[in-house]
Scaffold this motif. Structure first.
Motif, PDB file in Angstrom:
ATOM      1  N   GLU A   1       0.848  -1.192   0.000  1.00 47.56           N
ATOM      2  CA  GLU A   1       0.000   0.000   0.000  1.00 47.56           C
ATOM      3  C   GLU A   1       0.880   1.238   0.000  1.00 47.56           C
ATOM      4  O   GLU A   1       1.854   1.313   0.743  1.00 47.56           O
ATOM      5  N   ASN A   2       0.508   2.218  -0.842  1.00 54.84           N
ATOM      6  CA  ASN A   2       1.169   3.519  -0.848  1.00 54.84           C
ATOM      7  C   ASN A   2       0.243   4.490  -1.553  1.00 54.84           C
ATOM      8  O   ASN A   2      -0.140   4.251  -2.697  1.00 54.84           O
ATOM      9  N   GLY A   3      -0.166   5.562  -0.878  1.00 56.51           N
ATOM     10  CA  GLY A   3      -1.110   6.452  -1.525  1.00 56.51           C
ATOM     11  C   GLY A   3      -1.267   7.792  -0.831  1.00 56.51           C
ATOM     12  O   GLY A   3      -0.712   8.041   0.237  1.00 56.51           O
ATOM     13  N   TYR A   4      -2.059   8.629  -1.457  1.00 52.74           N
ATOM     14  CA  TYR A   4      -2.216  10.043  -1.071  1.00 52.74           C
ATOM     15  C   TYR A   4      -3.692  10.341  -0.863  1.00 52.74           C
ATOM     16  O   TYR A   4      -4.542   9.957  -1.663  1.00 52.74           O
ATOM     17  N   SER A   5      -4.003  11.063   0.208  1.00 50.80           N
ATOM     18  CA  SER A   5      -5.399  11.343   0.558  1.00 50.80           C
ATOM     19  C   SER A   5      -5.817  12.766   0.195  1.00 50.80           C
ATOM     20  O   SER A   5      -5.014  13.696   0.241  1.00 50.80           O
ATOM     21  N   GLN A   6      -7.094  12.892  -0.175  1.00 52.70           N
ATOM     22  CA  GLN A   6      -7.751  14.181  -0.370  1.00 52.70           C
ATOM     23  C   GLN A   6      -9.013  14.212   0.490  1.00 52.70           C
ATOM     24  O   GLN A   6      -9.627  13.171   0.736  1.00 52.70           O
ATOM     25  N   LEU A   7      -9.431  15.397   0.899  1.00 55.58           N
ATOM     26  CA  LEU A   7     -10.694  15.539   1.603  1.00 55.58           C
ATOM     27  C   LEU A   7     -11.846  15.472   0.611  1.00 55.58           C
ATOM     28  O   LEU A   7     -11.802  16.093  -0.463  1.00 55.58           O
ATOM     29  N   SER A   8     -12.878  14.736   0.952  1.00 59.32           N
ATOM     30  CA  SER A   8     -14.002  14.552   0.035  1.00 59.32           C
ATOM     31  C   SER A   8     -14.766  15.836  -0.226  1.00 59.32           C
ATOM     32  O   SER A   8     -15.440  15.959  -1.258  1.00 59.32           O
TER      33      SER A   8
ATOM     34  N   ASN B   1      -8.469  17.099 -10.664  1.00 55.98           N
ATOM     35  CA  ASN B   1      -7.131  17.581 -11.041  1.00 55.98           C
ATOM     36  C   ASN B   1      -6.213  17.452  -9.820  1.00 55.98           C
ATOM     37  O   ASN B   1      -5.741  18.450  -9.267  1.00 55.98           O
ATOM     38  N   ASP B   2      -5.965  16.218  -9.432  1.00 59.68           N
ATOM     39  CA  ASP B   2      -5.259  15.916  -8.173  1.00 59.68           C
ATOM     40  C   ASP B   2      -3.747  15.978  -8.350  1.00 59.68           C
ATOM     41  O   ASP B   2      -3.041  14.970  -8.259  1.00 59.68           O
ATOM     42  N   VAL B   3      -3.266  17.186  -8.554  1.00 65.10           N
ATOM     43  CA  VAL B   3      -1.838  17.411  -8.772  1.00 65.10           C
ATOM     44  C   VAL B   3      -1.016  16.887  -7.598  1.00 65.10           C
ATOM     45  O   VAL B   3       0.057  16.302  -7.782  1.00 65.10           O
ATOM     46  N   GLY B   4      -1.532  17.090  -6.383  1.00 72.31           N
ATOM     47  CA  GLY B   4      -0.795  16.620  -5.213  1.00 72.31           C
ATOM     48  C   GLY B   4      -0.551  15.128  -5.241  1.00 72.31           C
ATOM     49  O   GLY B   4       0.535  14.655  -4.866  1.00 72.31           O
TER      50      GLY B   4
ATOM     51  N   ASN C   1       2.141  14.313  -7.885  1.00 68.72           N
ATOM     52  CA  ASN C   1       3.464  14.629  -7.344  1.00 68.72           C
ATOM     53  C   ASN C   1       3.904  13.581  -6.324  1.00 68.72           C
ATOM     54  O   ASN C   1       5.074  13.184  -6.276  1.00 68.72           O
ATOM     55  N   TYR C   2       2.965  13.164  -5.500  1.00 69.41           N
ATOM     56  CA  TYR C   2       3.252  12.156  -4.476  1.00 69.41           C
ATOM     57  C   TYR C   2       3.699  10.849  -5.128  1.00 69.41           C
ATOM     58  O   TYR C   2       4.742  10.278  -4.773  1.00 69.41           O
ATOM     59  N   LEU C   3       2.934  10.361  -6.085  1.00 67.41           N
ATOM     60  CA  LEU C   3       3.279   9.099  -6.746  1.00 67.41           C
ATOM     61  C   LEU C   3       4.615   9.211  -7.477  1.00 67.41           C
ATOM     62  O   LEU C   3       5.437   8.301  -7.432  1.00 67.41           O
ATOM     63  N   GLN C   4       4.802  10.339  -8.145  1.00 68.22           N
ATOM     64  CA  GLN C   4       6.070  10.541  -8.850  1.00 68.22           C
ATOM     65  C   GLN C   4       7.249  10.474  -7.892  1.00 68.22           C
ATOM     66  O   GLN C   4       8.252   9.808  -8.160  1.00 68.22           O
ATOM     67  N   GLY C   5       7.105  11.149  -6.748  1.00 70.28           N
ATOM     68  CA  GLY C   5       8.195  11.170  -5.783  1.00 70.28           C
ATOM     69  C   GLY C   5       8.482   9.802  -5.197  1.00 70.28           C
ATOM     70  O   GLY C   5       9.648   9.376  -5.104  1.00 70.28           O
TER      71      GLY C   5
ATOM     72  N   ARG D   1       4.989  19.426  -9.961  1.00 72.66           N
ATOM     73  CA  ARG D   1       5.449  19.765  -8.618  1.00 72.66           C
ATOM     74  C   ARG D   1       5.942  21.208  -8.568  1.00 72.66           C
ATOM     75  O   ARG D   1       5.673  21.941  -7.625  1.00 72.66           O
ATOM     76  N   ALA D   2       6.649  21.625  -9.586  1.00 74.68           N
ATOM     77  CA  ALA D   2       7.208  22.966  -9.588  1.00 74.68           C
ATOM     78  C   ALA D   2       6.113  24.023  -9.698  1.00 74.68           C
ATOM     79  O   ALA D   2       6.212  25.113  -9.135  1.00 74.68           O
ATOM     80  N   ASP D   3       5.028  23.698 -10.425  1.00 74.65           N
ATOM     81  CA  ASP D   3       3.970  24.676 -10.666  1.00 74.65           C
ATOM     82  C   ASP D   3       2.917  24.693  -9.593  1.00 74.65           C
ATOM     83  O   ASP D   3       2.119  25.628  -9.505  1.00 74.65           O
ATOM     84  N   SER D   4       2.859  23.652  -8.748  1.00 77.99           N
ATOM     85  CA  SER D   4       1.754  23.540  -7.783  1.00 77.99           C
ATOM     86  C   SER D   4       2.010  24.398  -6.547  1.00 77.99           C
ATOM     87  O   SER D   4       3.100  24.857  -6.304  1.00 77.99           O
TER      88      SER D   4
END
Length: 221
Positions: free
Chosen positions: A117-124, A133-136, A139-143, A218-221
């Motif tokens: 498991e590896n992932g990033y959360s957003q508030l619903s 448009n989940d840029v965060g 970026n998280y997955l890329q990193g 990442r640079a633009d966010s």
């Protein structure tokens, strides 16, 4: 160190000293049977935190961290360890992925590792535009994938990676208030739509988008 009995037949001396009667005791035969019985190690990894020594502040010994006589904190000298996510106490710290994979390999005799498991959360309650448009998350997955690649290039015995999660779902005590999916789910209609991260991940898996192309986001966010 909780895996030590499976590979070495017992908990490390430090754990025995700190937790004493809270840990089970093994006979010589049980220790023999326990050792080297794992075909692989599955690692659920989302974030990294600092461990603050409990000498300077009291610990709640009923927690995992308290058992280790440390306090888990996300800041040091007022600076967060990484970018915060919607899950309280979870930060974007990709270098932690490489460190944990290499540590597990080194300590447990190069046993194959899977990132289960590896992932990033957003508030619903974010706007639909922000959810899609989940840029965060991109970026998280890329990193994290970049750091996994680095670990493999340095010899880590890593056999697989699973992103959490394919679709938004019910997140235990948080219910539907947070979303981890790379596909958006309308919980009323069950319609499923790929987010920016889903399209990015598809392109990454098919080789049409190298992992480092998310750096622009990442640079633009």
């Amino acid at each position: 160190r909780f895996l030590d009995p499976i590979f070495f037949g017992d908990y490390p001396r430090e754990m025995r000293e700190m937790l004493s009667s809270n840990l089970p005791k093994f006979t010589s035969e049980e220790k023999r049977l326990l050792q080297n019985k794992a075909d692989f190690i599955g690692v659920n990894h989302y974030t990294a935190i600092y461990a603050k020594d409990c000498i300077s502040s009291p610990c709640d010994i009923k927690t995992y961290e308290g058992n280790a006589m440390v306090q888990a904190v996300g800041e040091r000298d007022g600076v967060a360890i990484g970018r915060p996510t919607a899950f309280h106490g979870y930060y974007d710290v990709p270098e932690g992925m490489e460190l944990i994979v290499r540590y597990v390999n080194q300590r447990y005799k190069n046993t194959p590792v899977y990132i289960t498991e590896n992932g990033y959360s957003q508030l619903s309650d974010n706007s639909m535009e922000d959810l899609m448009n989940d840029v965060g998350r991109v970026n998280y997955l890329q990193g994290y994938l970049t750091c996994i690649s680095s670990a493999v290039r340095k010899g880590a015995n890593l056999h697989g990676y699973f992103v959490w999660s394919l679709m938004d779902n019910f997140e235990w005590g948080f219910g539907f208030t947070v979303r981890f999916g790379i596909y958006h789910v309308d919980f009323e209609t069950q319609e499923r739509t790929p987010k920016m991260s889903g399209k990015w991940y598809r392109d990454f898996l098919t080789g049409s988008r190298p992992v480092d192309q998310a750096q622009t986001l990442r640079a633009d966010s």
